[in-house]
Design an enzyme around this catalytic site. Structure first.
Site, PDB file in Angstrom:
ATOM      1  N   ASP A  97       0.772  -1.256  -0.016  1.00 39.37           N
ATOM      2  CA  ASP A  97      -0.093   0.203  -0.055  1.00 39.37           C
ATOM      3  C   ASP A  97       1.053   1.331   0.170  1.00 39.37           C
ATOM      4  OD1 ASP A  97      -1.850   1.831   0.209  1.00 39.37           O
ATOM      5  OD2 ASP A  97      -2.378   1.192   2.274  1.00 39.37           O
ATOM      6  N   ASP A 126      -3.418   2.468  -5.812  1.00 39.15           N
ATOM      7  CA  ASP A 126      -2.105   2.494  -5.030  1.00 39.15           C
ATOM      8  C   ASP A 126      -1.788   1.302  -4.166  1.00 39.15           C
ATOM      9  OD1 ASP A 126      -4.564   3.087  -3.384  1.00 39.15           O
ATOM     10  OD2 ASP A 126      -3.597   4.394  -2.134  1.00 39.15           O
ATOM     11  N   GLU A 127      -2.795   0.304  -4.419  1.00 34.36           N
ATOM     12  CA  GLU A 127      -2.583  -1.028  -3.361  1.00 34.36           C
ATOM     13  C   GLU A 127      -2.589  -2.152  -4.501  1.00 34.36           C
ATOM     14  OE1 GLU A 127      -5.469  -1.409  -0.392  1.00 34.36           O
ATOM     15  OE2 GLU A 127      -6.190   0.513  -0.858  1.00 34.36           O
TER      16      GLU A 127
END
Length: 410
Positions: A9, A105-106
């Site tokens: 993350d 974003d993960e």
């Protein structure tokens, strides 16, 4: 051998990317927002100094400025975030080809088959990936290391920023079970509210709850959440670049006040149907069945579905069918707390053909025109933003929901 799953993350992703161009602001409270000039804009992301002032994602700018008068506001640059997302995932690809993005974003990584190539220590490998991202891109990530995807995600949230957390078969009861049940993936505010009525506030209490009782209380989701809490989740991490079409597409909202009139309910369903239809078109799919789930103020749900005459990916068809289902199964004037619209029995858009009807020869043509119109709306929204264009049915939607589960693809 247990699987070795990472959840990586990026920390404060939007703000961190913006600060690459503004290093002088790194120690100051900074937030990224859609429109810094608008008093009614919302916070999209914030850095750690802003977080220390209590600034939260999705709150209004004026609320954030009230908490932090010195907050520096920066405009969003979505193409730049997409570029850095690709760069981060390219680094992950050096360590495994089993990479499943979960948002911009993960990502989940399955390193079970490649771990031996990098020394065999999962925590050391996670630290190596963090160091590589930091050195090459100037960004930090937090990594959860575990034996399934759900606990790996809990691990990446456990320590931030720039940290590695191991949640193993041996320690998950100690680390995970004391956490609030809302920390568990897919436990939203409404579900947590129901669980609280039965004394379930932590993940451990959920794990120890009778599974059959949870299924009776929450339906299929109850059994799924029980499995998650007990470490019994075993879904695979999809290979990088492999497209896996969803089995269903849904959108649900809990409204700030109960809906009672037909007009309010129609607007609520139209909003959800518009999101479902747009996501179907994005996946190049059409729905063969529409399902609607209705929740009353006492958290009692009813779920009904109906097949479409012809598979469709238009909001108009989905709205009309959902309203027909509701009107046949819900008492007029009875309050509705939450609604979910879900498309099932999905087929590829190239698998659908429609013959001219005997009594309505123009029906196929009307459906084609409606689909063309909504695809044109998709193109305009993609270029100018999701709020650039909407259908007439959505001009006066209900008040902003207190909880918007958004589109889900299963």
């Amino acid at each position: 051998m247990d699987r070795v799953i990472f959840h990586c993350d990026c920390n404060c992703f939007y703000a961190s990317v913006e600060l690459l161009s503004h290093p002088e602001l790194r120690e100051r409270p900074v937030a990224v927002c859609g429109d810094p000039e608008s008093r009614h804009g919302i916070i999209l992301a914030k850095n750690e100094p802003a977080k220390a002032f209590g600034v939260k994602t999705a709150e209004t700018i004026w609320q954030a400025k009230k908490k932090c008068p010195g907050l520096v506001l920066l405009p969003a640059h979505h193409k730049l975030y997409e570029e850095y997302s690709r760069k981060v995932n390219a680094i992950y690809n050096r360590f495994t080809d089993l990479i499943e993005p979960f948002g911009i974003d993960e990502s989940w990584l399955d390193v079970t088959g490649t771990l031996h190539l990098f020394g065999g220590d999962p925590v050391a490998l996670a630290d190596r990936i963090r160091a590589t991202v930091r050195a090459e891109l100037g960004l930090t990530i937090s990594v959860g290391v575990s034996f399934n995807k759900i606990f790996a995600k809990l691990g990446s949230d456990y320590q931030k920023p720039d940290a590695t957390t191991l949640i193993s078969v041996e320690n998950f009861r100690t680390l995970v079970w004391p956490l609030p049940v809302t920390d568990l993936l897919f436990v939203g505010r409404a579900t947590a509210g129901v669980l609280k009525q039965y004394g379930v506030d932590t993940v451990g209490q959920l794990a120890e709850f009778d599974r059959d009782a949870l299924v009776a209380l929450l339906g299929k989701q109850g059994g799924q959440l029980w499995n998650y809490a007990n470490g019994a989740e075993n879904s695979p991490v999809a290979p990088a670049g492999l497209y896996v079409p969803p089995k269903s597409v849904g959108s649900g909202s809990t409204f700030p006040r109960d809906l009672t009139t037909r007009e309010e309910i129609h607007r609520g369903i139209a909003v959800l149907a518009d999101e479902v239809a747009a996501n179907l078109r994005r996946h190049r799919l059409k729905a063969g069945t529409v399902q609607i789930t209705i929740r009353d103020p006492n958290f009692k749900d009813i779920c009904r579905q109906r097949p479409l005459d012809v598979p469709s990916c238009t909001a108009r068809e989905i709205t009309r069918t959902a309203m027909d289902i509701l009107e046949r199964s819900w008492s007029h004037g009875a309050p509705i707390r939450a609604l979910t619209v879900t498309a099932h029995n999905l087929v590829g858009e190239d698998q659908v053909s429609e013959q001219m009807g005997l009594f309505d020869a123009q029906a196929p043509r009307r459906r084609e025109k409606a689909e063309t119109l909504e695809r044109t709306m998709d193109a305009i929204r993609a270029k100018y933003g999701p709020g650039a264009l909407t259908s007439g049915a959505l001009v006066k939607p209900p008040e902003k929901p207190e909880e918007d589960d958004g589109i889900t693809a299963f």
